[in-house]
Scaffold this active site. Structure first.
Site, PDB file in Angstrom:
ATOM      1  N   GLY A  45       0.547   5.697   0.793  1.00 45.66           N
ATOM      2  CA  GLY A  45      -0.204   6.871   1.191  1.00 45.66           C
ATOM      3  C   GLY A  45       0.598   8.123   0.914  1.00 45.66           C
ATOM      4  N   GLY A  46       0.094   9.257   1.363  1.00 48.28           N
ATOM      5  CA  GLY A  46       0.755  10.508   1.094  1.00 48.28           C
ATOM      6  C   GLY A  46       2.089  10.646   1.793  1.00 48.28           C
ATOM      7  CG  PHE A  47       2.444  12.097   4.897  1.00 51.70           C
ATOM      8  CD1 PHE A  47       3.066  13.176   4.306  1.00 51.70           C
ATOM      9  CD2 PHE A  47       1.134  12.228   5.323  1.00 51.70           C
ATOM     10  CE1 PHE A  47       2.409  14.373   4.158  1.00 51.70           C
ATOM     11  CE2 PHE A  47       0.470  13.427   5.175  1.00 51.70           C
ATOM     12  CZ  PHE A  47       1.104  14.512   4.585  1.00 51.70           C
ATOM     13  N   GLY A  48       3.905   7.789   3.259  1.00 49.39           N
ATOM     14  CA  GLY A  48       4.615   6.548   3.499  1.00 49.39           C
ATOM     15  C   GLY A  48       4.109   5.423   2.630  1.00 49.39           C
ATOM     16  N   GLY A  67       0.829  -1.195   0.000  1.00 49.28           N
ATOM     17  CA  GLY A  67       0.000   0.000   0.000  1.00 49.28           C
ATOM     18  C   GLY A  67       0.857   1.236   0.000  1.00 49.28           C
ATOM     19  CG  ASP A 105      -8.556   4.270  12.130  1.00 52.39           C
ATOM     20  OD1 ASP A 105      -9.725   4.589  11.870  1.00 52.39           O
ATOM     21  OD2 ASP A 105      -7.666   4.187  11.262  1.00 52.39           O
TER      22      ASP A 105
END
Length: 500
Positions: free
Chosen positions: A21-24, A19, A155
């Protein structure tokens, strides 16, 4: 990232990306220094050279990443249902084409072989009441253990609960949003809020720029929302605006009043009115007798004995000759009255496209939109078209994203085969299209993905269906939906805090 990472406790070889994401990003890997070459998951955090991100957000994201490692180091070693932390370290590397160095942080965790509950829900359909109770009986002790260690997950959702294939045990993952409570302090105003709005308790959501306190019952609220999704088979987004206070009017008809009462108490807006611990919920589940809601008895058709059938035979033959012209006439009238299917226009979230009136929009988490054919019944995988987005690094191009995404598809395994790939033009917008076939939990399916990069965001248009159903709708998707797709000029948004 190098092919082999040298950490504090071992060497790790990446296998495939999981996967981004924007930061990792997340990768499946092998621990080369372990006796059995065990598989593991590597999480990489990379926050560098992004002027649009404030120092507060950067520090908050780093703190969340570090907090997950701290929590897993203790919880994972003392619980059989939480991934174990194997390693945690940082590396520096020169920036591409520059002399300065960038810092990367890594955590290495236990790899859970299985599928998360959102994947399981999509594959098998909604959970029965008994299956939902089994889910609660497995997950509640895990939550109680976490809360007893002065931690709150923050979460809870189907994507963060994985069923291990070998043992069928449930594992709670993704502790990047976990909040450790120190000396009873639960105020998180100084931290970066990381949660998923659809599942988050009211006290977790921003109100006038402020975040309230959180409690163990905040996790119980999210757990109840997860149960609603499992029971109904759909994302309960329609209930969010009313804080899930109207869910019983629709969802409770498929479960017993006892379970409905339990979920109702878990979903109270005021945290003080909910169960105060996972142990209390467990007691309530064990005390109530859960029964299936009554259903209408089936009417048994009359039995016709052979002698009666002989008497009725001449009458049946006459009826056929009388009814046949009427049927032909009705079919003719229907054909005459049949009109072209209406086209519906979708215009939300900075995108526009058209779709046939015999399709319908359905709620879906983590998607801008999802549409499916009306009255379509599929035994395993309903044909669907949906649009998702991914945040990009500032320097990423369509070519970069295409290369990464194709690697992600190829990493699905030997059952996956790319049928077609190449650039595609949508009006003034350049994109890239890939069609591939694969197999997921005994279901053969085909999937078309179309990638568009706009600013710092990638738009992913996806059409997926079982291989036997795929050809039936692919022309509609290509000629009506994809050809009409447009991005509005005002699609630029501020970077959002990623949810690990």
């Amino acid at each position: 990232m190098p092919l082999i990472l040298k950490g504090r406790k071992g060497h790790y070889q990446t296998i495939k990306p999981l996967g981004k994401g924007g930061f990792g990003a997340t990768f499946q890997a092998i621990d080369l220094d372990s006796v059995n070459q065990r598989q593991c998951v590597i999480k990489r955090l990379n926050i560098n050279d992004n002027p649009e991100i404030s120092d507060r957000i950067i520090e908050g994201i780093k703190a969340a990443f570090n907090r997950e490692a701290q929590v897993l180091e203790f919880l994972g070693d003392n619980s059989g249902n939480i991934p174990t932390l194997y390693d945690y370290f940082s590396l520096t590397a020169p920036a591409f084409g520059q002399q300065k160095e960038l810092e990367f942080q890594y955590s290495v965790q236990q790899y859970i072989q299985g599928e998360d509950l959102s994947q399981e829900l999509r594959r098998k359909g909604r959970f029965s009441e008994i299956e939902t109770l089994d889910f609660l009986k497995q997950i509640l002790p895990i939550l109680q253990f976490i809360h007893d260690q002065n931690s709150i997950h923050r979460d809870i959702k189907p994507n963060n609960i994985v069923r291990e294939t070998a043992t069928q045990k449930l594992f709670l993952i993704d502790f990047g949003a976990v909040k450790q409570v120190v000396s009873g302090e639960t105020n998180i105003k100084k931290s970066v809020p990381i949660f998923t709005k659809l599942y988050a308790a009211p006290e977790q959501r921003p109100e006038e720029g402020r975040i309230g306190e959180i409690y163990p019952s905040s996790d119980l609220y999210s757990l109840a929302v997860t149960c609603l999704e499992l029971l109904t088979g759909t994302t309960p987004v329609d209930y969010l605006n009313n804080n899930y206070q109207n869910w019983r009017q629709q969802a409770s008809r498929i479960i017993s009043p006892s379970l409905a009462n339990i979920l109702d108490k878990m979903l109270k807006v005021n945290p003080r009115h909910r169960f105060q611990s996972a142990a209390e919920v467990m007691t309530a589940v064990n005390e109530y007798r859960i029964s299936t809601p009554p259903t209408e008895p089936l009417t048994k058709p009359p039995t016709i004995i052979p002698k009666q059938l002989e008497t009725l035979k001449p009458l049946l033959i006459k009826s056929v000759f009388l009814i046949f012209p009427i049927i032909v006439g009705v079919i003719g009238v229907n054909s005459y009255l049949q009109r072209p299917i209406e086209v519906v226009e979708y215009a939300k979230a900075g995108i526009k496209f058209k779709y046939p009136g015999d399709w319908q929009e359905t709620p879906a988490i983590d998607k801008l939109t999802r549409i499916v054919p009306k009255n379509m019944i599929s035994s395993s995988l309903t044909p669907e078209f949906f649009i998702t987005t991914e945040e990009l690094f500032s320097s990423e191009t369509l070519e970069d994203y295409t290369e990464f995404s194709i690697q992600r598809i190829e990493a699905l395994g030997q059952n996956t085969k790319i049928i077609k790939s190449g650039p595609i033009q949508l009006g003034e917008t350049q994109g890239y299209q890939v069609v591939y076939e694969s197999r997921d939990n005994k279901v053969n399916f085909q999937e078309m993905q179309l990638w568009i990069v706009n600013g710092k965001k990638a738009y992913i248009l996806t059409y997926r269906a079982e291989d036997k159903s795929y050809p039936e709708f692919v022309k509609t998707v290509e000629d009506t939906i994809i050809k009409s797709f447009k991005l509005e000029k005002s699609t630029s948004e501020k970077p959002r805090t990623p949810i690990w």
